[in-house]
Scaffold this active site. Structure first.
Site, PDB file in Angstrom:
ATOM      1  N   ASP A   1      60.977 -40.873  -3.064  1.00  0.00           N
ATOM      2  CA  ASP A   1      61.076 -39.427  -3.176  1.00  0.00           C
ATOM      3  C   ASP A   1      60.070 -39.019  -4.238  1.00  0.00           C
ATOM      4  O   ASP A   1      59.690 -39.808  -5.097  1.00  0.00           O
ATOM      5  CB  ASP A   1      62.481 -39.008  -3.607  1.00  0.00           C
ATOM      6  CG  ASP A   1      62.730 -37.532  -3.425  1.00  0.00           C
ATOM      7  OD1 ASP A   1      63.422 -37.183  -2.446  1.00  0.00           O
ATOM      8  OD2 ASP A   1      62.205 -36.712  -4.228  1.00  0.00           O
TER       9      ASP A   1
ATOM     10  N   HIS B   1      67.448 -36.582  -6.414  1.00  0.00           N
ATOM     11  CA  HIS B   1      68.055 -35.252  -6.468  1.00  0.00           C
ATOM     12  C   HIS B   1      69.577 -35.315  -6.459  1.00  0.00           C
ATOM     13  O   HIS B   1      70.242 -34.290  -6.445  1.00  0.00           O
ATOM     14  CB  HIS B   1      67.598 -34.419  -5.264  1.00  0.00           C
ATOM     15  CG  HIS B   1      66.130 -34.148  -5.280  1.00  0.00           C
ATOM     16  ND1 HIS B   1      65.229 -34.991  -4.667  1.00  0.00           N
ATOM     17  CD2 HIS B   1      65.397 -33.159  -5.832  1.00  0.00           C
ATOM     18  CE1 HIS B   1      63.999 -34.519  -4.819  1.00  0.00           C
ATOM     19  NE2 HIS B   1      64.079 -33.401  -5.527  1.00  0.00           N
TER      20      HIS B   1
ATOM     21  N   SER C   1      55.323 -31.376   2.848  1.00  0.00           N
ATOM     22  CA  SER C   1      56.664 -30.793   2.793  1.00  0.00           C
ATOM     23  C   SER C   1      56.761 -29.440   3.470  1.00  0.00           C
ATOM     24  O   SER C   1      57.865 -28.935   3.663  1.00  0.00           O
ATOM     25  CB  SER C   1      57.090 -30.645   1.336  1.00  0.00           C
ATOM     26  OG  SER C   1      57.018 -31.907   0.713  1.00  0.00           O
TER      27      SER C   1
ATOM     28  N   CYS D   1      63.643 -32.151  -1.260  1.00  0.00           N
ATOM     29  CA  CYS D   1      64.081 -33.540  -1.362  1.00  0.00           C
ATOM     30  C   CYS D   1      63.597 -34.349  -0.175  1.00  0.00           C
ATOM     31  O   CYS D   1      63.861 -34.017   0.975  1.00  0.00           O
ATOM     32  CB  CYS D   1      65.613 -33.582  -1.421  1.00  0.00           C
ATOM     33  SG  CYS D   1      66.255 -35.259  -1.271  1.00  0.00           S
TER      34      CYS D   1
END
Lengths: 378, 616
Positions: free
Chosen positions: B365, B371, B326, B384
């Site tokens: 996810d 989310h 991420s 997200c």
């Protein structure tokens, strides 16, 4: 020698005009020449030994003994010497045989005879005994010598030379033989015989090389012919010696400044190769001065020989003087690389005792011949 | 004696003798003349030759090794120094039987087989009269033991020398590297004359990169030696020029605090000053003690280091290629803005998974229940995945790969350390070239969240973050700040290339993404909000989690049931202060699990160390 004080007193009037040295049976010019060489030699030796006082002290003591022996020998009148010659010679040959049988082993060669108190090289005695014996033999006959005399002489000089060679000590053997041969030559050996002998030796040389010489002797000759062949082995001496001499140049590097000797590149620098030290530090000029003194001694020796009152004296004095020159020439020739390496010292200069005594004692004989003169009508 | 038959003619005999004597004297004169000619030839004509030979005999040229330059940290703390030590050396020329001598030496001093091997290797290139080391670092006892027996070993001697020592040991090992004995391959490459007196050379790290500066210039002395080779006096001396000292950008205090911040974990930390690319800290944990390498580490110790599962010799910062996870989302978001496929208001609904049109495959996810509807800021703040699946799909792999490439992903950063790897910034072209396969849309999705083929080194992540923090401006990372000669006179910075500035069509987009990263730490829903507590400055950051173990479609990633070494790597990138950044950090905590809870606190401690804040 007459030691009776009354007799001495009687002689004094007759000898009034003769100097102190002559009364001591010494020859002043010869003595001065020898002392000059010895003194210069000590100067060179001091440098060659790495400024070692002990070496100088020991060499000075040896020189003192040698000159002492010379003075004693000088007192022996020639007629006594003639009388003793066969005995000395005979004893010398016996000792040589003993050396071969029971001699100590030193440096891979048997040269020394241990007499308990001191060690002694009989071959040194022969350096004097052979010319005396040959001279005695030839002086008894008419000169030039006849063939019979020549053969006898050759046997007398050849037998000890062969024994010495068998020790093996090529250098001394050659010196002893040449001392005898000089007597023959000076006695007037005919040129025809000389030419024949030279031819014979040339023919015999290959046989000598193949059957009689030891390996190390052959090596020396090979090295002499081409020292660069084995630069770290047997050629090393000659190469380093030539470098020392050549780098000395005309005036030398100066006393105590020889790098070849002080940095230990030059082997045997105190003994057989001391001439290279002289050449390195004092240059060609120093050598010429030294050679001039040697030349003076040789001239004086030949002068004494020619002035001798009888044939025996002439032959002995002449032979001993020429032998002295052979020492000089073989040594310098070896160090400069024009002769093979034969263990012959530079006379009066090389460190070491035995040959020094013999060499200087020989001049005692010359002095004796010169100073014990029968009063002949002029 | 036989009686003479004829009467002696005294006069005739005397005349005969005189003529022979004259002849002899002539021969003597001739011989002397020959001798003098010979001497003239040697001493006058060939004098120059023999002077040369005499000089060659006694004068030898010995190299004088220069003193290696020292290495200091940013504040002047010594990191690499030269300590005096004794070595045992042998001159083959002066030893009759080298093998027998070594065998005899081994009876008094410990000499291992590898010492002997090394000696023989060196011997091949050295000349016979040169001194060759056989044992390094003798202790006092060995020195005195040899001194007692020295007379029995002509040509063997003790030499005092300087040896490299790294006082910080493990702490700086992955930055400094170490020097080691020159090996056979290096022999071919190094200048034989420059290294004539040198036994060691930089092997890795700063020691290798800056070998030319650290080494210095060799000196020489002309010495007079005797026939045994012993030096009698020095005739001439050209002193060596010592190597230049290095001052690093690295700050030892930050380095230490960063290392400690990792705690029990293995991992990597890089702290860069985004303004000039200065490397403030470079931690690869575990490290190793470089000192045994200087004089040859034992095979046993080396194998232990090499076989350890923790891989202490492995420089994770330069060579550790991790999925960025991420942490690349801010860059992907920025790409979306740049290419106009999204804006600050566009929202994507996140149900907890994403499905490509016409496919049943669910791309999960990390939050199972999703989310909900998120815009770009929320997507970055909450990390997200679904938002970025959609964004990556809209961008397409070509634009995505090109844009990530602008931040240095996929190629080495150009740091002044050797051995750096370039990571992997996958593209359609790359896949065709290496795998001969077409690019699938699904691969674009996972590239959008830094998984799949994507790989980046911690250094690349830090550099990309630094570029982002300065809005596209930056320089190549540099460990060395300045180089200084022995007199301390000339100080010049090593060549560092400025990076081509990254320009966006709408410069406002920088702030959008940076604000989202601030919200990661300072926002109420930020994945790293825990570290904001008591913070006296603003951090912009992004957490990340890199999968080591692939979870199958119908499986659940269960932290408790996965072996330690298969647990996710925890990542964090960030910079601070957010408005005027002076430090950019990348943290990888191997098998740490969550980026937010594990990596972010580590990064906080590094920020605190750099910005002078006391961490709680």
């Amino acid at each position: 020698m007459n030691l009776n004080p009354l007799a001495l007193g009687r002689q004094r009037s007759a000898e009034r005009r003769r100097g102190l040295f002559e009364r001591l049976h010494l020859d002043l010019p010869l003595l001065m020449g020898l002392l000059t060489i010895a003194a210069l030699g000590l100067v060179v030796l001091y440098s060659a030994s790495g400024q070692d006082d002990g070496t100088i002290v020991r060499q000075t003591i040896r020189l003192g003994i040698a000159f002492g022996v010379m003075v004693v020998v000088a007192q022996i009148p020639p007629h006594l010497l003639r009388l003793w010659t066969p005995w000395i010679y005979g004893a010398g040959v016996i000792l040589l045989v003993m050396v071969l049988i029971v001699g100590d082993i030193g440096k891979g060669a048997q040269r020394w005879l241990d007499l308990g108190v001191f060690r002694f090289q009989p071959s040194e005695v022969m350096k004097l005994a052979v010319p005396l014996m040959v001279a005695l033999t030839l002086a008894d006959g008419t000169l030039p010598p006849r063939l019979m005399g020549v053969i006898k002489s050759l046997v007398l000089l050849g037998v000890p030379a062969l024994f010495i060679f068998m020790q093996p000590d090529l250098g001394t053997a050659l010196l002893v033989a040449s001392a005898g041969l000089f007597v023959l030559f000076l006695a007037g050996l005919s040129w025809k015989l000389i030419a024949a002998a030279i031819a014979l030796v040339s023919a015999a040389a290959p046989i000598f090389w193949t059957f009689l010489m030891r390996d190390y002797q052959r090596d020396r000759v090979r090295t002499f012919l081409n020292p660069e062949n084995d630069p770290l082995g047997s050629g090393y001496h000659i190469i380093q010696s030539k470098i020392a001499i050549g780098s000395g140049g005309l005036y030398g590097k100066g006393w105590l400044n020889g790098t070849q000797s002080h940095l230990e590149f030059l082997p045997e620098r105190s003994t057989d190769f001391i001439f290279a030290v002289l050449a390195e530090e004092f240059g060609l000029m120093g050598i010429l001065v030294m050679l001039a003194v040697y030349g003076f001694v040789i001239l004086r020796g030949m002068h004494i020989a020619s002035r001798a009152q009888d044939t025996f004296g002439r032959l002995v004095a002449g032979s001993l003087t020429l032998t002295f020159f052979v020492y000089l020439f073989v040594n310098t020739g070896m160090v400069t690389g024009i002769l093979p390496v034969v263990g012959v010292p530079l006379p009066l200069v090389s460190y070491g005792g035995t040959s020094l005594v013999t060499l200087i004692a020989a001049f005692g004989i010359l002095m004796s011949i010169h100073t014990h003169r029968k009063l002949l009508p002029q | 004696m036989p009686r003479p038959v004829t009467l002696k003619d005294v006069q005739r005999e005397s005349r005969l003798f005189q003529s022979r004597a004259v002849f002899s004297l002539a021969a003597v004169a001739l011989a002397c003349l020959g001798l003098v000619i010979r001497l003239t030839n040697l001493q006058v004509l060939q004098h120059d030759l023999y002077v040369t030979l005499s000089t060659d005999n006694r004068v030898k040229v010995e190299p004088l090794a220069p003193t290696r330059g020292l290495i200091y940290d940013r504040k002047g703390k010594l990191l690499a120094e030269n300590q005096p030590a004794y070595s045992l050396e042998l001159i083959p020329e002066q030893v009759d039987d080298v093998d027998a001598t070594i065998a005899a030496l081994r009876e008094i001093i410990t000499i291992e087989d590898r010492d002997v091997e090394h000696f023989h290797r060196l011997r091949k290139r050295k000349r016979r009269f040169e001194s060759i080391p056989i044992r390094f670092r003798l202790n006092e006892e060995e020195v005195s033991r040899f001194a007692v027996h020295r007379h029995a070993f002509p040509g063997v001697d003790i030499h005092a020398g300087l040896y490299r020592y790294y006082p910080m040991g493990e702490l700086t090992a992955h930055v400094l590297g170490y020097v080691g004995r020159i090996d056979e391959r290096e022999l071919q490459e190094l200048s034989a004359s420059e290294y004539a007196g040198t036994s060691h050379v930089g092997k890795v790290g700063v020691e290798k990169t800056y070998e030319a500066e650290l080494h210095g210039k060799v000196g020489f002395r002309k010495v007079e030696t005797n026939a045994q080779g012993r030096v009698i006096r020095v005739l001439e001396r050209t002193p060596p020029i010592p190597g230049e000292d290095l001052h690093l950008n690295l700050d030892l205090d930050i380095q230490r605090k960063a290392t400690e911040a990792l705690g029990e974990y293995n991992g990597a930390i890089v702290a860069l000053d985004p303004r000039d690319g200065a490397v403030l800290a470079l931690v690869s944990k575990p490290g190793y003690d470089p000192n045994p390498f200087v004089n040859g580490i034992s095979v046993k110790d080396y194998n232990a280091l090499n076989r350890s599962r923790d891989k202490p010799l492995f420089n994770r910062v330069l060579r550790g290629q991790y999925p960025p996870g991420s942490t690349i989302k801010p860059l992907v978001g920025l790409g979306g803005l740049e290419f106009g496929v999204t804006d600050t208001n566009t929202t994507t609904f996140c149900p907890g998974y994403f499905r490509l049109p016409g496919s049943s495959h669910r791309y999960r996810d990390w939050k199972r229940w999703g989310h909900g509807a998120v815009n770009l800021d929320e997507a970055i703040t909450q990390s997200c995945d679904v938002y970025f699946y959609q964004l990556a799909l809209n961008l397409g792999i070509d634009r995505l790969s090109e844009f990530l490439g602008r931040f240095g992903l996929g190629k080495p950063s150009g740091i002044d350390l050797t051995g750096e790897l370039g990571g992997l910034n996958p593209s359609r072209e790359w896949k065709r070239r290496t795998r001969r396969e077409a690019w699938y849309p699904g691969e674009t999705l996972i590239t959008g969240i830094g998984q799949g083929y994507s790989l980046a080194t911690p250094l690349q992540l830090a550099q990309a973050t630094a570029l982002l923090s300065r809005r596209g401006m930056g320089r190549q990372p540099r460990v060395v700040k300045s180089i200084e000669d022995a007199g301390g006179n000339h100080s010049r910075p090593p060549a560092s290339e400025p990076i081509n500035p990254i320009s966006l069509s709408n410069p406002e987009d920088w702030q959008t993404v940076i604000q989202a990263m601030i919200d990661v730490v300072h926002g109420s829903t930020g994945t790293a909000r825990h570290i904001a507590k008591g913070l006296g400055y603003t951090i912009a950051g992004k957490t990340g989690t890199a999968q080591v173990y692939t979870v199958k479609q119908d499986e659940e990633y269960d932290k408790e049931n996965v072996a330690d070494h298969l647990r996710d790597h925890a990542l964090f990138v960030g910079f601070a202060p957010a408005d005027e950044p002076t430090v950019a950090v990348a943290v990888v905590v191997e098998n740490g699990g969550s980026g937010g809870s594990i990596a972010a606190p580590v990064a906080r401690q590094v920020f605190d160390a750099v910005l002078g804040e006391v961490s709680e």
